[in-house]
Motif scaffolding. Structure first.
Motif, PDB file in Angstrom:
ATOM      1  N   LYS A  74      -7.244 -26.980 -31.899  1.00 29.97           N
ATOM      2  CA  LYS A  74      -6.163 -26.763 -32.854  1.00 29.97           C
ATOM      3  C   LYS A  74      -6.510 -25.740 -33.925  1.00 29.97           C
ATOM      4  O   LYS A  74      -5.623 -25.214 -34.602  1.00 29.97           O
ATOM      5  CB  LYS A  74      -5.787 -28.090 -33.517  1.00 29.97           C
ATOM      6  N   VAL A  75      -7.805 -25.481 -34.100  1.00 30.98           N
ATOM      7  CA  VAL A  75      -8.252 -24.505 -35.103  1.00 30.98           C
ATOM      8  C   VAL A  75      -9.232 -23.544 -34.440  1.00 30.98           C
ATOM      9  O   VAL A  75      -9.827 -23.845 -33.395  1.00 30.98           O
ATOM     10  CB  VAL A  75      -8.919 -25.200 -36.307  1.00 30.98           C
ATOM     11  N   ASN A  76      -9.395 -22.386 -35.045  1.00 30.42           N
ATOM     12  CA  ASN A  76     -10.338 -21.400 -34.521  1.00 30.42           C
ATOM     13  C   ASN A  76     -11.769 -21.811 -34.844  1.00 30.42           C
ATOM     14  O   ASN A  76     -12.076 -22.246 -35.963  1.00 30.42           O
ATOM     15  CB  ASN A  76     -10.060 -20.024 -35.131  1.00 30.42           C
ATOM     16  N   GLY A  77     -12.644 -21.654 -33.874  1.00 30.61           N
ATOM     17  CA  GLY A  77     -14.040 -21.993 -34.086  1.00 30.61           C
ATOM     18  C   GLY A  77     -14.842 -21.848 -32.804  1.00 30.61           C
ATOM     19  O   GLY A  77     -14.324 -21.401 -31.768  1.00 30.61           O
ATOM     20  N   PHE A  78     -16.097 -22.222 -32.876  1.00 33.70           N
ATOM     21  CA  PHE A  78     -16.985 -22.184 -31.718  1.00 33.70           C
ATOM     22  C   PHE A  78     -17.321 -23.615 -31.301  1.00 33.70           C
ATOM     23  O   PHE A  78     -17.504 -24.492 -32.162  1.00 33.70           O
ATOM     24  CB  PHE A  78     -18.277 -21.425 -32.054  1.00 33.70           C
ATOM     25  N   ILE A  79     -17.397 -23.827 -30.003  1.00 29.34           N
ATOM     26  CA  ILE A  79     -17.771 -25.155 -29.510  1.00 29.34           C
ATOM     27  C   ILE A  79     -19.254 -25.370 -29.811  1.00 29.34           C
ATOM     28  O   ILE A  79     -20.112 -24.598 -29.379  1.00 29.34           O
ATOM     29  CB  ILE A  79     -17.512 -25.289 -27.999  1.00 29.34           C
ATOM     30  N   ALA A 101     -16.817 -24.192 -37.713  1.00 23.69           N
ATOM     31  CA  ALA A 101     -16.082 -23.057 -38.279  1.00 23.69           C
ATOM     32  C   ALA A 101     -16.493 -22.944 -39.746  1.00 23.69           C
ATOM     33  O   ALA A 101     -15.918 -23.619 -40.620  1.00 23.69           O
ATOM     34  CB  ALA A 101     -14.580 -23.245 -38.128  1.00 23.69           C
ATOM     35  N   PRO A 102     -17.501 -22.139 -40.066  1.00 20.59           N
ATOM     36  CA  PRO A 102     -17.996 -22.036 -41.453  1.00 20.59           C
ATOM     37  C   PRO A 102     -16.917 -21.667 -42.461  1.00 20.59           C
ATOM     38  O   PRO A 102     -16.965 -22.092 -43.619  1.00 20.59           O
ATOM     39  CB  PRO A 102     -19.065 -20.938 -41.356  1.00 20.59           C
ATOM     40  N   GLN A 173      -7.851 -32.133 -43.308  1.00 18.58           N
ATOM     41  CA  GLN A 173      -7.251 -32.399 -42.005  1.00 18.58           C
ATOM     42  C   GLN A 173      -7.644 -31.314 -41.006  1.00 18.58           C
ATOM     43  O   GLN A 173      -7.969 -31.615 -39.845  1.00 18.58           O
ATOM     44  CB  GLN A 173      -5.730 -32.465 -42.138  1.00 18.58           C
ATOM     45  N   MET A 174      -7.624 -30.055 -41.456  1.00 18.79           N
ATOM     46  CA  MET A 174      -8.036 -28.959 -40.577  1.00 18.79           C
ATOM     47  C   MET A 174      -9.502 -29.120 -40.167  1.00 18.79           C
ATOM     48  O   MET A 174      -9.870 -28.840 -39.019  1.00 18.79           O
ATOM     49  CB  MET A 174      -7.838 -27.618 -41.285  1.00 18.79           C
ATOM     50  N   LYS A 175     -10.323 -29.616 -41.083  1.00 14.78           N
ATOM     51  CA  LYS A 175     -11.733 -29.835 -40.749  1.00 14.78           C
ATOM     52  C   LYS A 175     -11.881 -30.942 -39.710  1.00 14.78           C
ATOM     53  O   LYS A 175     -12.750 -30.881 -38.838  1.00 14.78           O
ATOM     54  CB  LYS A 175     -12.508 -30.182 -42.026  1.00 14.78           C
ATOM     55  N   GLN A 176     -11.009 -31.947 -39.785  1.00 15.74           N
ATOM     56  CA  GLN A 176     -11.062 -33.027 -38.803  1.00 15.74           C
ATOM     57  C   GLN A 176     -10.723 -32.521 -37.395  1.00 15.74           C
ATOM     58  O   GLN A 176     -11.190 -33.077 -36.400  1.00 15.74           O
ATOM     59  CB  GLN A 176     -10.101 -34.151 -39.198  1.00 15.74           C
ATOM     60  N   TYR A 177      -9.919 -31.441 -37.323  1.00 10.48           N
ATOM     61  CA  TYR A 177      -9.563 -30.889 -36.016  1.00 10.48           C
ATOM     62  C   TYR A 177     -10.774 -30.259 -35.320  1.00 10.48           C
ATOM     63  O   TYR A 177     -10.684 -29.900 -34.138  1.00 10.48           O
ATOM     64  CB  TYR A 177      -8.464 -29.837 -36.168  1.00 10.48           C
ATOM     65  N   LEU A 178     -11.881 -30.094 -36.060  1.00 12.15           N
ATOM     66  CA  LEU A 178     -13.088 -29.575 -35.429  1.00 12.15           C
ATOM     67  C   LEU A 178     -13.700 -30.594 -34.473  1.00 12.15           C
ATOM     68  O   LEU A 178     -14.582 -30.258 -33.680  1.00 12.15           O
ATOM     69  CB  LEU A 178     -14.115 -29.183 -36.499  1.00 12.15           C
ATOM     70  N   MET A 179     -13.233 -31.848 -34.559  1.00 14.39           N
ATOM     71  CA  MET A 179     -13.663 -32.879 -33.615  1.00 14.39           C
ATOM     72  C   MET A 179     -12.488 -33.195 -32.691  1.00 14.39           C
ATOM     73  O   MET A 179     -11.439 -33.638 -33.151  1.00 14.39           O
ATOM     74  CB  MET A 179     -14.131 -34.139 -34.340  1.00 14.39           C
ATOM     75  N   LEU A 180     -12.672 -32.952 -31.407  1.00 17.32           N
ATOM     76  CA  LEU A 180     -11.634 -33.216 -30.409  1.00 17.32           C
ATOM     77  C   LEU A 180     -11.829 -34.633 -29.882  1.00 17.32           C
ATOM     78  O   LEU A 180     -12.906 -34.978 -29.384  1.00 17.32           O
ATOM     79  CB  LEU A 180     -11.740 -32.207 -29.264  1.00 17.32           C
ATOM     80  N   THR A 181     -10.798 -35.467 -30.009  1.00 16.19           N
ATOM     81  CA  THR A 181     -10.901 -36.866 -29.590  1.00 16.19           C
ATOM     82  C   THR A 181      -9.927 -37.169 -28.464  1.00 16.19           C
ATOM     83  O   THR A 181      -8.932 -36.467 -28.269  1.00 16.19           O
ATOM     84  CB  THR A 181     -10.623 -37.811 -30.773  1.00 16.19           C
ATOM     85  N   ALA A 182     -10.198 -38.234 -27.730  1.00 15.97           N
ATOM     86  CA  ALA A 182      -9.367 -38.624 -26.592  1.00 15.97           C
ATOM     87  C   ALA A 182      -8.079 -39.281 -27.082  1.00 15.97           C
ATOM     88  O   ALA A 182      -8.141 -40.224 -27.871  1.00 15.97           O
ATOM     89  CB  ALA A 182     -10.127 -39.571 -25.679  1.00 15.97           C
TER      90      ALA A 182
END
Length: 380
Positions: A74-79, A101-102, A173-182
């Motif tokens: 949902k957000v730009n970043g690196f896995i 995503a620093p 909330q955007m920071k929480q999108y850095l964790m992808l959950t089921a």
């Protein structure tokens, strides 16, 4: 001179011979078609039979996952890390991938600073307003306009604080999108990307990171021909078999009916919900589903070979007064060498036993009745 005369005669003979060969080839090609439609050829006919049959209608079906989703960032970043892989069973809320995503961390820190500053400004404006209110108790000490201005400052600082709080909540909330959950319990069926990959909604041709399917429950989807759609009922019992388990018969019921006939296939979609706790059955498997059907009225039957399927559609060829007539039909029940037909036919109409699209409509032909053979009577 003699040589010139000799070659002229030779060329003339060749020119005459080639058309003759071409004509012979065309004659040979059309000979087969003429033999099939020749008036001397006798075609067997059989009368349309009327029967009432009760049978188990067998239709093909396919298993689909109860839920099926491709999971995107949902957000730009690196896995940064992916703790799951293909075949892993996961539960709702379980972390499937972690991204970094620093810039999001930096943005959140900046907003937290602005929130602290907004709180300080509101504290000062409130303190100033309270002092003016206290001083205003002495007549003439504070002008009314000054008091109103102090109150307006308090209201502005309060609104600014609320806005900053909402911005911080959005950044968290955007920071929480850095964790992808089921989103549900299921099995990881595909892992498309690996740690280090750049992901996000702004990426060109964005790919999903994972694909997740719920297969503890399955949907067995079957398309029922239009002619039987009226006989399908909610919760009606069905049986089905799967090639992977020969000899085993599963039982279920009709859970969902689409109540819509697809124009392209003239069929209605139904679903049978299948519990699959042992994960023996898998999406993509085919099944043969049995439906008990019973015609309320007598049906018309013809030999299977009488039905012609071509670009013009499905039809049988009737013969009236020595001439052929195409009659468009829909097919239904099948048994041995007979098939049910629905169309503008009447009992005892004579149809060709072996229909063919080489036999055109309104063609004069010679017919002979099919020899009578013993047939099993239908159950009334």
């Amino acid at each position: 001179m003699k040589n010139l005369l000799y070659y002229s005669v030779l060329l003339l003979g060749t020119a005459c011979f080639l058309p003759a060969c071409s004509s012979d080839e065309q004659s040979k090609k059309s000979a087969g078609q003429q033999a099939a439609t020749s008036p001397e050829t006798a075609f067997q006919t059989v009368p349309v039979s009327v029967e009432t049959r009760a049978k188990q209608l067998a239709l093909p079906g396919e298993f689909s996952p109860y839920y099926d989703v491709a999971l995107y960032a949902k957000v730009n970043g690196f896995i940064k890390r992916m703790p799951v892989d293909v075949g892993d069973k996961v539960h709702q809320g379980q972390v499937l991938a972690i991204m970094e995503a620093p810039e999001l961390e930096s943005e959140l820190s900046r907003m937290l600073s602005e929130l602290t500053a907004a709180r300080g400004r509101l504290t000062i404006s409130k303190s100033n307003y309270r002092r003016l209110v206290q001083a205003a108790k002495t007549a003439g000490a504070v002008a009314p306009q000054e008091l109103e201005q102090a109150q307006a400052v308090v209201m502005g600082d309060s609104a600014n604080l609320t806005s900053q709080q909402q911005r911080v909540a959005g950044a968290r909330q955007m920071k929480q999108y850095l964790m992808l959950t089921a989103p549900f319990d299921g099995v990881v069926t595909e892992r498309i990307l690996s740690p280090g990959a750049l992901v996000g909604p702004t990426q060109k041709d964005a790919q999903p990171m994972l694909k997740l399917k719920e297969i503890g429950r399955l949907r067995l989807q079957v398309t029922v021909p239009e002619v039987y759609a009226g006989q399908i009922r909610q919760n009606a019992p069905v049986t089905y078999s799967v090639n992977a388990f020969p000899g085993k018969v599963f039982r279920g019921k009709i859970n969902r009916i689409s109540y819509n006939v697809e124009r392209s296939v003239r069929a209605e979609l139904i679903e049978i919900e299948v519990k699959n706790p042992g994960l023996q059955l898998m999406p993509g498997m085919y099944a043969t589903v049995g439906f008990p059907v019973q015609r309320q009225s007598k049906s018309l039957y013809v030999p299977k070979s009488a039905v012609v399927i071509s670009m013009e559609g499905s039809y049988v060829i009737t013969v009236v007064n020595g001439k052929t007539h195409w009659v468009t039909v829909q097919t239904g029940n099948e048994s041995d060498d007979q098939i049910e037909v629905i169309g503008h036919l009447k009992p005892a109409d004579q149809v060709l036993v072996n229909g063919s699209d080489d036999i055109r409509d309104n063609m004069a032909i010679k017919t002979v009745a099919e020899p009578k053979v013993a047939r099993h009577e239908a159950v009334n």
